[in-house]
Scaffold this motif. Structure first.
Motif, PDB file in Angstrom:
ATOM      1  N   LEU A  55       0.998   2.930  -1.361  1.00 25.55           N
ATOM      2  CA  LEU A  55       0.745   4.304  -0.924  1.00 25.55           C
ATOM      3  C   LEU A  55      -0.732   4.615  -0.696  1.00 25.55           C
ATOM      4  CD1 LEU A  55       3.163   6.261  -3.300  1.00 25.55           C
ATOM      5  CD2 LEU A  55       3.571   5.557  -0.928  1.00 25.55           C
ATOM      6  N   GLN A  56      -1.583   4.031  -1.524  1.00 23.93           N
ATOM      7  CA  GLN A  56      -3.031   4.256  -1.427  1.00 23.93           C
ATOM      8  C   GLN A  56      -3.430   5.731  -1.609  1.00 23.93           C
ATOM      9  OE1 GLN A  56      -5.375   1.640  -1.023  1.00 23.93           O
ATOM     10  NE2 GLN A  56      -3.549   0.478  -1.541  1.00 23.93           N
ATOM     11  N   TYR A  57      -2.849   6.412  -2.618  1.00 26.52           N
ATOM     12  CA  TYR A  57      -3.219   7.792  -2.941  1.00 26.52           C
ATOM     13  C   TYR A  57      -4.408   7.760  -3.887  1.00 26.52           C
ATOM     14  CZ  TYR A  57       1.241   9.820  -1.248  1.00 26.52           C
ATOM     15  OH  TYR A  57       2.298  10.241  -0.499  1.00 26.52           O
ATOM     16  N   GLU A  58      -5.446   8.494  -3.568  1.00 26.46           N
ATOM     17  CA  GLU A  58      -6.611   8.557  -4.460  1.00 26.46           C
ATOM     18  C   GLU A  58      -6.239   9.070  -5.834  1.00 26.46           C
ATOM     19  OE1 GLU A  58     -10.360  10.337  -3.315  1.00 26.46           O
ATOM     20  OE2 GLU A  58      -9.961   9.736  -1.239  1.00 26.46           O
ATOM     21  N   THR A  59      -5.328  10.017  -5.888  1.00 23.59           N
ATOM     22  CA  THR A  59      -4.946  10.645  -7.158  1.00 23.59           C
ATOM     23  C   THR A  59      -4.183   9.699  -8.074  1.00 23.59           C
ATOM     24  OG1 THR A  59      -2.958  11.547  -6.115  1.00 23.59           O
ATOM     25  CG2 THR A  59      -4.901  12.980  -6.218  1.00 23.59           C
ATOM     26  N   LEU A  60      -3.700   8.598  -7.541  1.00 23.38           N
ATOM     27  CA  LEU A  60      -2.936   7.641  -8.354  1.00 23.38           C
ATOM     28  C   LEU A  60      -3.729   6.389  -8.703  1.00 23.38           C
ATOM     29  CD1 LEU A  60       0.534   7.756  -6.539  1.00 23.38           C
ATOM     30  CD2 LEU A  60      -0.213   9.079  -8.520  1.00 23.38           C
ATOM     31  N   ASN A  98      -6.182   5.694 -10.884  1.00 23.22           N
ATOM     32  CA  ASN A  98      -6.336   5.425 -12.309  1.00 23.22           C
ATOM     33  C   ASN A  98      -5.344   6.287 -13.077  1.00 23.22           C
ATOM     34  OD1 ASN A  98      -8.656   3.617 -12.158  1.00 23.22           O
ATOM     35  ND2 ASN A  98      -9.734   5.424 -11.398  1.00 23.22           N
ATOM     36  N   PRO A  99      -4.061   5.895 -13.073  1.00 17.82           N
ATOM     37  CA  PRO A  99      -3.043   6.753 -13.655  1.00 17.82           C
ATOM     38  C   PRO A  99      -3.205   6.948 -15.169  1.00 17.82           C
ATOM     39  CG  PRO A  99      -2.097   4.642 -13.045  1.00 17.82           C
ATOM     40  CD  PRO A  99      -3.507   4.650 -12.555  1.00 17.82           C
ATOM     41  N   GLY A 100      -2.990   8.176 -15.578  1.00 17.88           N
ATOM     42  CA  GLY A 100      -2.995   8.546 -16.984  1.00 17.88           C
ATOM     43  C   GLY A 100      -1.871   9.542 -17.214  1.00 17.88           C
ATOM     44  N   GLU A 101      -1.730  10.034 -18.416  1.00 18.10           N
ATOM     45  CA  GLU A 101      -0.622  10.926 -18.736  1.00 18.10           C
ATOM     46  C   GLU A 101      -0.611  12.198 -17.897  1.00 18.10           C
ATOM     47  OE1 GLU A 101       0.941  11.688 -22.586  1.00 18.10           O
ATOM     48  OE2 GLU A 101      -0.130   9.984 -23.430  1.00 18.10           O
ATOM     49  N   GLU A 102      -1.771  12.667 -17.482  1.00 14.51           N
ATOM     50  CA  GLU A 102      -1.865  13.907 -16.710  1.00 14.51           C
ATOM     51  C   GLU A 102      -1.754  13.686 -15.206  1.00 14.51           C
ATOM     52  OE1 GLU A 102      -1.857  16.869 -18.244  1.00 14.51           O
ATOM     53  OE2 GLU A 102      -1.717  15.694 -20.082  1.00 14.51           O
ATOM     54  N   THR A 103      -1.626  12.443 -14.774  1.00 21.33           N
ATOM     55  CA  THR A 103      -1.543  12.145 -13.354  1.00 21.33           C
ATOM     56  C   THR A 103      -0.322  12.815 -12.743  1.00 21.33           C
ATOM     57  OG1 THR A 103      -2.657  10.025 -13.638  1.00 21.33           O
ATOM     58  CG2 THR A 103      -1.325  10.278 -11.653  1.00 21.33           C
ATOM     59  N   THR A 104      -0.541  13.590 -11.686  1.00 17.21           N
ATOM     60  CA  THR A 104       0.543  14.269 -10.987  1.00 17.21           C
ATOM     61  C   THR A 104       1.395  13.254 -10.241  1.00 17.21           C
ATOM     62  OG1 THR A 104      -0.772  16.263 -10.697  1.00 17.21           O
ATOM     63  CG2 THR A 104       1.091  15.982  -9.206  1.00 17.21           C
ATOM     64  N   ASP A 132      -0.905  17.026  -4.721  1.00 16.96           N
ATOM     65  CA  ASP A 132      -1.272  15.661  -5.081  1.00 16.96           C
ATOM     66  C   ASP A 132      -0.079  14.755  -5.347  1.00 16.96           C
ATOM     67  OD1 ASP A 132      -3.951  16.312  -4.915  1.00 16.96           O
ATOM     68  OD2 ASP A 132      -4.070  16.871  -7.029  1.00 16.96           O
ATOM     69  N   GLY A 133       1.126  15.283  -5.305  1.00 20.82           N
ATOM     70  CA  GLY A 133       2.296  14.506  -5.677  1.00 20.82           C
ATOM     71  C   GLY A 133       2.800  13.583  -4.582  1.00 20.82           C
ATOM     72  N   ILE A 134       3.612  12.642  -4.993  1.00 22.23           N
ATOM     73  CA  ILE A 134       4.231  11.701  -4.061  1.00 22.23           C
ATOM     74  C   ILE A 134       5.438  12.363  -3.400  1.00 22.23           C
ATOM     75  CG2 ILE A 134       3.392   9.674  -5.297  1.00 22.23           C
ATOM     76  CD1 ILE A 134       6.115   9.388  -6.611  1.00 22.23           C
ATOM     77  N   ASP A 135       5.909  11.784  -2.319  1.00 18.46           N
ATOM     78  CA  ASP A 135       7.079  12.340  -1.634  1.00 18.46           C
ATOM     79  C   ASP A 135       8.351  11.949  -2.391  1.00 18.46           C
ATOM     80  OD1 ASP A 135       8.037   9.747  -0.699  1.00 18.46           O
ATOM     81  OD2 ASP A 135       6.500   9.850   0.844  1.00 18.46           O
TER      82      ASP A 135
END
Length: 97
Positions: free
Chosen positions: A20-25, A27-33, A39-42
């Motif tokens: 997907l190459q989403y910037e928001t994903l 460095n995933p952590g517990e608060e990652t949307t 910012d969410g995925i489809d």
């Protein structure tokens, strides 16, 4: 056990994000949307993630958790909104099963 579930989720999100190459994903952590908001995925990516996580929970922790739930998908406070909320939902579902 929650820490292990969170690690499984973070790993699954990282692998999904390789495509997907989403910037928001990155460095995933517990608060990652995960789902919902800007910012969410489809929904298709969410389904792929849920299936992957269910398989990993079974293989790595011998947990049978059904995470694909219509009520949860349409709920105002969906458990799919972040890694942390999905981890809590997975644990809850494994105890119900």
């Amino acid at each position: 056990m929650r820490d292990k579930v969170v690690e499984i989720l973070k790993s699954a999100v990282s692998e999904l994000n390789e495509e997907l190459q989403y910037e928001t994903l990155e460095n995933p952590g517990e608060e990652t949307t995960l789902f919902g908001g800007d910012d969410g995925i489809d929904s298709l990516s969410l389904v792929r993630l849920v299936i992957d996580v269910e398989q990993r929970l079974k293989e790595e922790l011998d947990i049978d958790a059904s995470l694909a739930d219509e009520r949860a998908m349409s709920a105002r406070r969906t458990p799919y909104r972040s890694i942390g909320t999905l981890a809590d939902f997975a644990i809850e579902q494994s105890q119900v099963s």
